[in-house]
Design a protein around this motif. Structure first.
Motif, PDB file in Angstrom:
ATOM      1  N   ALA A 295      25.384   2.172   2.658  1.00  0.00           N
ATOM      2  CA  ALA A 295      25.544   1.317   1.482  1.00  0.00           C
ATOM      3  C   ALA A 295      24.134   0.660   0.844  1.00  0.00           C
ATOM      4  CB  ALA A 295      26.620   0.253   1.625  1.00  0.00           C
ATOM      5  N   LEU A 296      23.319   0.471   1.815  1.00  0.00           N
ATOM      6  CA  LEU A 296      22.009  -0.184   1.319  1.00  0.00           C
ATOM      7  C   LEU A 296      20.952   0.902   1.128  1.00  0.00           C
ATOM      8  CD1 LEU A 296      22.301  -3.076   3.903  1.00  0.00           C
ATOM      9  CD2 LEU A 296      22.608  -3.277   1.673  1.00  0.00           C
ATOM     10  N   ALA A 297      21.248   2.236   1.194  1.00  0.00           N
ATOM     11  CA  ALA A 297      20.253   3.186   0.966  1.00  0.00           C
ATOM     12  C   ALA A 297      19.142   3.082  -0.257  1.00  0.00           C
ATOM     13  CB  ALA A 297      20.661   4.705   1.153  1.00  0.00           C
ATOM     14  N   ASP A 298      19.722   2.817  -1.399  1.00  0.00           N
ATOM     15  CA  ASP A 298      18.907   2.770  -2.323  1.00  0.00           C
ATOM     16  C   ASP A 298      18.019   1.534  -2.459  1.00  0.00           C
ATOM     17  OD1 ASP A 298      19.881   4.884  -3.627  1.00  0.00           O
ATOM     18  OD2 ASP A 298      21.151   3.631  -5.069  1.00  0.00           O
ATOM     19  N   LEU A 299      18.472   0.404  -1.833  1.00  0.00           N
ATOM     20  CA  LEU A 299      17.614  -0.904  -1.707  1.00  0.00           C
ATOM     21  C   LEU A 299      16.605  -0.491  -0.685  1.00  0.00           C
ATOM     22  CD1 LEU A 299      20.374  -3.314  -2.066  1.00  0.00           C
ATOM     23  CD2 LEU A 299      18.616  -3.355  -3.494  1.00  0.00           C
ATOM     24  N   ILE A 300      16.816  -0.002   0.477  1.00  0.00           N
ATOM     25  CA  ILE A 300      15.839   0.330   1.429  1.00  0.00           C
ATOM     26  C   ILE A 300      14.784   1.243   0.914  1.00  0.00           C
ATOM     27  CG2 ILE A 300      15.614   1.645   3.634  1.00  0.00           C
ATOM     28  CD1 ILE A 300      18.683   0.804   4.289  1.00  0.00           C
ATOM     29  N   ALA A 301      15.112   2.153   0.143  1.00  0.00           N
ATOM     30  CA  ALA A 301      14.088   2.988  -0.321  1.00  0.00           C
ATOM     31  C   ALA A 301      13.232   1.971  -1.355  1.00  0.00           C
ATOM     32  CB  ALA A 301      14.902   4.032  -1.186  1.00  0.00           C
ATOM     33  N   ALA A 302      14.095   1.515  -2.187  1.00  0.00           N
ATOM     34  CA  ALA A 302      13.219   0.330  -3.094  1.00  0.00           C
ATOM     35  C   ALA A 302      12.232  -0.573  -2.266  1.00  0.00           C
ATOM     36  CB  ALA A 302      14.103  -0.390  -4.267  1.00  0.00           C
ATOM     37  N   ALA A 303      12.602  -0.981  -1.374  1.00  0.00           N
ATOM     38  CA  ALA A 303      11.636  -1.844  -0.529  1.00  0.00           C
ATOM     39  C   ALA A 303      10.397  -1.283  -0.211  1.00  0.00           C
ATOM     40  CB  ALA A 303      12.544  -2.176   0.589  1.00  0.00           C
ATOM     41  N   ASP A 304      10.502   0.003   0.302  1.00  0.00           N
ATOM     42  CA  ASP A 304       9.318   0.579   0.488  1.00  0.00           C
ATOM     43  C   ASP A 304       8.420   0.923  -0.702  1.00  0.00           C
ATOM     44  OD1 ASP A 304       7.665   1.958   2.437  1.00  0.00           O
ATOM     45  OD2 ASP A 304       8.297   3.969   1.820  1.00  0.00           O
ATOM     46  N   ASP A 305       9.301   1.571  -1.840  1.00  0.00           N
ATOM     47  CA  ASP A 305       8.337   1.707  -3.093  1.00  0.00           C
ATOM     48  C   ASP A 305       7.671   0.493  -3.450  1.00  0.00           C
ATOM     49  OD1 ASP A 305       9.745   4.127  -3.174  1.00  0.00           O
ATOM     50  OD2 ASP A 305      11.020   3.557  -4.700  1.00  0.00           O
ATOM     51  N   ILE A 306       8.266  -0.641  -3.305  1.00  0.00           N
ATOM     52  CA  ILE A 306       7.693  -1.974  -3.849  1.00  0.00           C
ATOM     53  C   ILE A 306       6.785  -2.414  -2.772  1.00  0.00           C
ATOM     54  CG2 ILE A 306       8.229  -4.514  -4.257  1.00  0.00           C
ATOM     55  CD1 ILE A 306      10.997  -3.570  -5.152  1.00  0.00           C
ATOM     56  N   ALA A 307       6.858  -2.514  -1.542  1.00  0.00           N
ATOM     57  CA  ALA A 307       6.015  -2.988  -0.737  1.00  0.00           C
ATOM     58  C   ALA A 307       4.951  -1.997  -0.124  1.00  0.00           C
ATOM     59  CB  ALA A 307       6.584  -3.673   0.192  1.00  0.00           C
ATOM     60  N   GLY A 308       5.061  -0.645  -0.155  1.00  0.00           N
ATOM     61  CA  GLY A 308       4.421   0.365   0.459  1.00  0.00           C
ATOM     62  C   GLY A 308       4.478   0.355   2.099  1.00  0.00           C
ATOM     63  N   ILE A 309       5.829  -0.148   2.620  1.00  0.00           N
ATOM     64  CA  ILE A 309       5.961  -0.404   4.083  1.00  0.00           C
ATOM     65  C   ILE A 309       5.336   0.720   5.007  1.00  0.00           C
ATOM     66  CG2 ILE A 309       7.281  -0.792   5.918  1.00  0.00           C
ATOM     67  CD1 ILE A 309       9.293  -1.753   3.642  1.00  0.00           C
ATOM     68  N   LYS A 310       5.577   1.833   4.562  1.00  0.00           N
ATOM     69  CA  LYS A 310       5.319   3.109   5.426  1.00  0.00           C
ATOM     70  C   LYS A 310       3.790   3.300   5.344  1.00  0.00           C
ATOM     71  CE  LYS A 310       9.606   5.958   5.233  1.00  0.00           C
ATOM     72  NZ  LYS A 310      10.329   6.168   4.096  1.00  0.00           N
ATOM     73  N   SER A 311       3.059   3.340   4.209  1.00  0.00           N
ATOM     74  CA  SER A 311       1.418   3.347   4.137  1.00  0.00           C
ATOM     75  C   SER A 311       0.921   2.295   4.878  1.00  0.00           C
ATOM     76  CB  SER A 311       1.077   3.470   2.544  1.00  0.00           C
ATOM     77  OG  SER A 311       1.387   2.455   1.791  1.00  0.00           O
ATOM     78  N   HIS A 312       1.393   1.068   4.725  1.00  0.00           N
ATOM     79  CA  HIS A 312       0.661  -0.159   5.083  1.00  0.00           C
ATOM     80  C   HIS A 312       0.833  -0.265   6.713  1.00  0.00           C
ATOM     81  CE1 HIS A 312      -1.031  -2.289   2.073  1.00  0.00           C
ATOM     82  NE2 HIS A 312      -0.012  -2.173   1.342  1.00  0.00           N
ATOM     83  N   THR A 313       2.022   0.105   7.165  1.00  0.00           N
ATOM     84  CA  THR A 313       2.170  -0.198   8.693  1.00  0.00           C
ATOM     85  C   THR A 313       1.980   1.068   9.316  1.00  0.00           C
ATOM     86  OG1 THR A 313       4.505   0.450   8.582  1.00  0.00           O
ATOM     87  CG2 THR A 313       4.180  -1.884   8.289  1.00  0.00           C
ATOM     88  N   GLY A 314       2.015   2.455   8.792  1.00  0.00           N
ATOM     89  CA  GLY A 314       1.585   3.499   9.370  1.00  0.00           C
ATOM     90  C   GLY A 314       2.757   3.929  10.269  1.00  0.00           C
ATOM     91  N   ARG A 315       3.881   3.312   9.792  1.00  0.00           N
ATOM     92  CA  ARG A 315       5.144   3.584  10.710  1.00  0.00           C
ATOM     93  C   ARG A 315       6.414   4.269   9.615  1.00  0.00           C
ATOM     94  NH1 ARG A 315       5.697  -0.561  14.535  1.00  0.00           N
ATOM     95  NH2 ARG A 315       3.612  -0.939  15.179  1.00  0.00           N
ATOM     96  N   ASN A 316       6.871   5.473  10.276  1.00  0.00           N
ATOM     97  CA  ASN A 316       7.851   5.975   9.423  1.00  0.00           C
ATOM     98  C   ASN A 316       9.290   5.524   9.386  1.00  0.00           C
ATOM     99  OD1 ASN A 316       8.704   7.502  11.378  1.00  0.00           O
ATOM    100  ND2 ASN A 316       7.773   9.252  10.653  1.00  0.00           N
ATOM    101  N   LYS A 317       9.496   4.543  10.478  1.00  0.00           N
ATOM    102  CA  LYS A 317      10.940   4.069  10.392  1.00  0.00           C
ATOM    103  C   LYS A 317      10.688   2.470  11.148  1.00  0.00           C
ATOM    104  CE  LYS A 317      12.674   6.483  14.312  1.00  0.00           C
ATOM    105  NZ  LYS A 317      12.118   6.078  15.476  1.00  0.00           N
ATOM    106  N   PRO A 318      11.724   1.589  10.919  1.00  0.00           N
ATOM    107  CA  PRO A 318      11.615   0.336  11.539  1.00  0.00           C
ATOM    108  C   PRO A 318      11.887   0.675  13.073  1.00  0.00           C
ATOM    109  CG  PRO A 318      13.500   0.546   9.961  1.00  0.00           C
ATOM    110  CD  PRO A 318      12.887   1.884  10.018  1.00  0.00           C
ATOM    111  N   SER A 319      11.348  -0.347  13.910  1.00  0.00           N
ATOM    112  CA  SER A 319      11.565  -0.427  15.364  1.00  0.00           C
ATOM    113  C   SER A 319      12.650  -0.750  15.792  1.00  0.00           C
ATOM    114  CB  SER A 319      10.541  -1.169  16.073  1.00  0.00           C
ATOM    115  OG  SER A 319       9.374  -1.949  15.336  1.00  0.00           O
ATOM    116  N   VAL A 320      13.364  -1.693  14.964  1.00  0.00           N
ATOM    117  CA  VAL A 320      14.885  -2.250  15.223  1.00  0.00           C
ATOM    118  C   VAL A 320      15.447  -2.535  13.908  1.00  0.00           C
ATOM    119  CG1 VAL A 320      16.129  -4.329  16.155  1.00  0.00           C
ATOM    120  CG2 VAL A 320      13.996  -3.552  17.302  1.00  0.00           C
TER     121      VAL A 320
END
Ligand code: G6P
Ligand code: ZN
Length: 542
Positions: free
Chosen positions: A515-540
């Motif tokens: 239900a949240l998939a689009d928003l989860i993807a948008a969060a990464d687009d906006i903040a660059g989570i994967k590139s900044h943290t070097g992680r491809n998924k959350p720990s928890v």
């Protein structure tokens, strides 16, 4: 007998969201705990001859620091200390003792839901006379004192027997060792319909409470099994252990997965719950349904009038900013105030003291009310039990009916733990820098309505707390929030909170992550989570 011991400041004693938390070896450095305790006393005034409450969650190093705190309280001029037997006091029980006996304040030794043991976490926090965590004004003053401390005072009183209930004199001060459970159990009896809950158990209602080898074991045994008549064995892992049995005493879907699995299984009892290291958090799982903390506070508020302690209704509801808006809809319907505060229970203190809010809740598994000034794990469990007993419906029915009435706030939190501090700060800095340009732009077909860094204006004392989390609000009410945890002890933890409101009853049983998939993807687009943290998924994911 009073000795003044010379010491040198440590530079890292800044209290975080909930007191000073460090690894045990850090606390074991020479005078480390003493420096902090003396700095607490140095930041306070007017406690001569007054009473200090001391207790902790029983984790490794608890007993040693309790002895130091007693000896230092005597040297600094307190008239009395009240200490939980065995050094045990859950955080809400300590808050209750401070309030009930009108003591000056209390020292609580805990690192909450963080693991315990010789190489794990320890913590010290100060609670003021209202029973709540010290406000920032005091924690800032404590930090200032830690930077310049040159000596501390201690009395040579030897080891105090903290395992025997009773009163002794030591170092010119009264030391009272108290039953850690009794006053708390009485408070719960005054708030909830124990007869209704007892009858429910008698007629076969089954529950499972997992104390996770942490502080709530003795409380749950006494209240659920002895006073409410739940069958022996209802409480599991009820013996507090210094290392919590080697587990994280964190009641979430990762660390209490066994409970979740049981509650989703064919032989599930009616209701499952757990609490954390120091007893202030809660996990609520009905048979076949997990109740998110954000939903739980909304549902408890909507039904609180069914418990004797709240039958007059609520004055208001308060929630932390990253907590979902589910409670807002309840407040609106009840016609009462709703307050949005920064993360950290201490921000609710003024609203509770001023009588503006009755029930408070946080997405981080904290729920509570004006009965104490801490969140309270067992309180939440008992209010649920009260509601279930009076309504005579299953937890799942109560939850789905609530969604039908108010709509459902799909909600999830993604944590990226132990990220390098520099990388996490860079992510936040870059995000902050582009906030002004985001409104009006579109991400994955969703338009950003506003973007800001949350600042809280306390309506009671007028204080302002800035930089409390970055909010990206989309048209239609969905949102993503980013903030760095204030409770970690190594590296940085990035928390991403994702929420979408769904009014349509036909769409209330979707998988949350889907239900949240689009928003989860948008969060990464906006903040660059994967590139900044070097992680491809959350720990928890919770
Ligand atoms: C502690 C506080 C809570 C707070 C939580 C989350 O448990 O008592 O009030 O919500 O920490 O903190 P964090 O900064 O790690 O998100
Ligand atoms: Zn806790």
């Amino acid at each position: 007998m009073i000795r003044t011991v010379l010491t040198k400041p440590y530079t890292d004693q800044k209290p975080g969201t909930s007191g000073l938390r460090k690894k045990v070896p850090v606390f074991q450095q020479e005078h480390y705990a003493e420096n902090f305790i003396q700095s607490i006393f140095d930041a306070l005034e007017g406690f001569e001859g007054k009473t200090l409450v001391i207790g902790g969650d029983g984790r490794f190093y608890n007993r040693e620091v309790i002895q130091k705190a007693i000896a230092m309280a005597a040297a600094n001029g307190f008239g009395k200390v009240m200490v939980g037997q065995g050094g045990i006091l859950s955080t809400p029980a300590a808050s209750n003792i401070i309030r009930k006996y009108k003591t000056f304040g209390g020292i609580i030794l805990s690192a909450s839901h963080n693991p315990g043991g010789p190489h794990e976490d320890f913590g010290i926090k100060y609670n003021a006379g209202n029973g709540g965590p010290a406000p920032e004004k005091i924690t800032d003053a404590i930090f200032e004192k830690t930077k310049t401390i040159s000596s501390f005072k201690i009395t040579d009183i030897g080891q105090i027997d903290i395992d025997t209930i009773g009163t002794v004199q030591a170092g010119g001060m009264t030391v009272e060792i108290i039953d850690p459970v009794k006053d708390y159990a009485e408070l719960m009896e005054s708030l909830f319909d124990f007869d209704a809950i007892r009858a429910n158990f008698k007629y076969g209602f089954r529950m499972r409470f997992d104390a996770m080898h942490a502080v709530t074991g003795p409380y749950a045994k006494e209240i659920l099994e002895r006073r409410l008549g739940a069958p022996n064995g209802t409480c599991r892992n009820f013996k507090p252990l210094p290392d919590f049995g080697g587990h994280h005493p964190d009641p979430n879907l990762v660390h209490a997965k066994h409970l979740y699995d049981e509650m989703m299984g064919p032989d599930a009892p009616d209701f499952g719950a757990a609490s954390d290291g120091d007893g202030d958090r809660n996990l609520i799982i009905g048979k076949g349904i997990f109740v998110t903390p954000s939903d739980s506070v909304a549902m408890l508020a909507a039904n609180a009038h069914l418990a004797p302690g709240y039958k007059e209704g609520l004055k208001g509801i308060a929630r932390s900013m990253p907590t979902s808006g589910a409670a807002d809809r309840v407040a609106e319907k009840l016609g009462i105030g709703i307050y949005e505060t920064p993360t950290g229970w201490k921000f609710f203190g003024n609203l509770l003291d001023a009588g503006m809010a009755t029930i408070c809740g946080e997405e981080s598994a904290g729920t509570g009310s004006n009965h104490v000034r801490e969140k309270d794990g067992l309180w939440a469990v008992l209010l649920w039990l009260n509601i279930l007993a009076v309504r005579g419906e299953s937890c799942k029915d109560i939850v789905t009916k609530h969604w039908e009435t108010y709509g459902r706030n799909y909600y999830s939190r993604h944590d990226y733990e132990e990220v390098e501090t520099d990388r996490a700060n860079k992510l936040v800095d870059e995000l902050r820098a582009k906030l002004g340009a985001l409104p009006g732009t579109s991400v994955r077909g969703m338009t950003i309505a506003s973007a800001d860094d949350f600042a809280y204006h306390d309506p009671v004392d007028g204080s302002v707390s800035k930089n409390q989390g970055i909010r990206i609000l989309f048209e239609g009410g969905s949102r993503v929030v980013f903030r760095l945890s204030g409770t970690g002890t190594s590296g940085a933890t990035l928390r991403v909170y994702i929420e979408r409101y769904e009014p349509d009853k036909a769409r209330h049983d979707l998988d949350t992550q889907e239900a949240l998939a689009d928003l989860i993807a948008a969060a990464d687009d906006i903040a660059g989570i994967k590139s900044h943290t070097g992680r491809n998924k959350p720990s928890v994911i919770t």
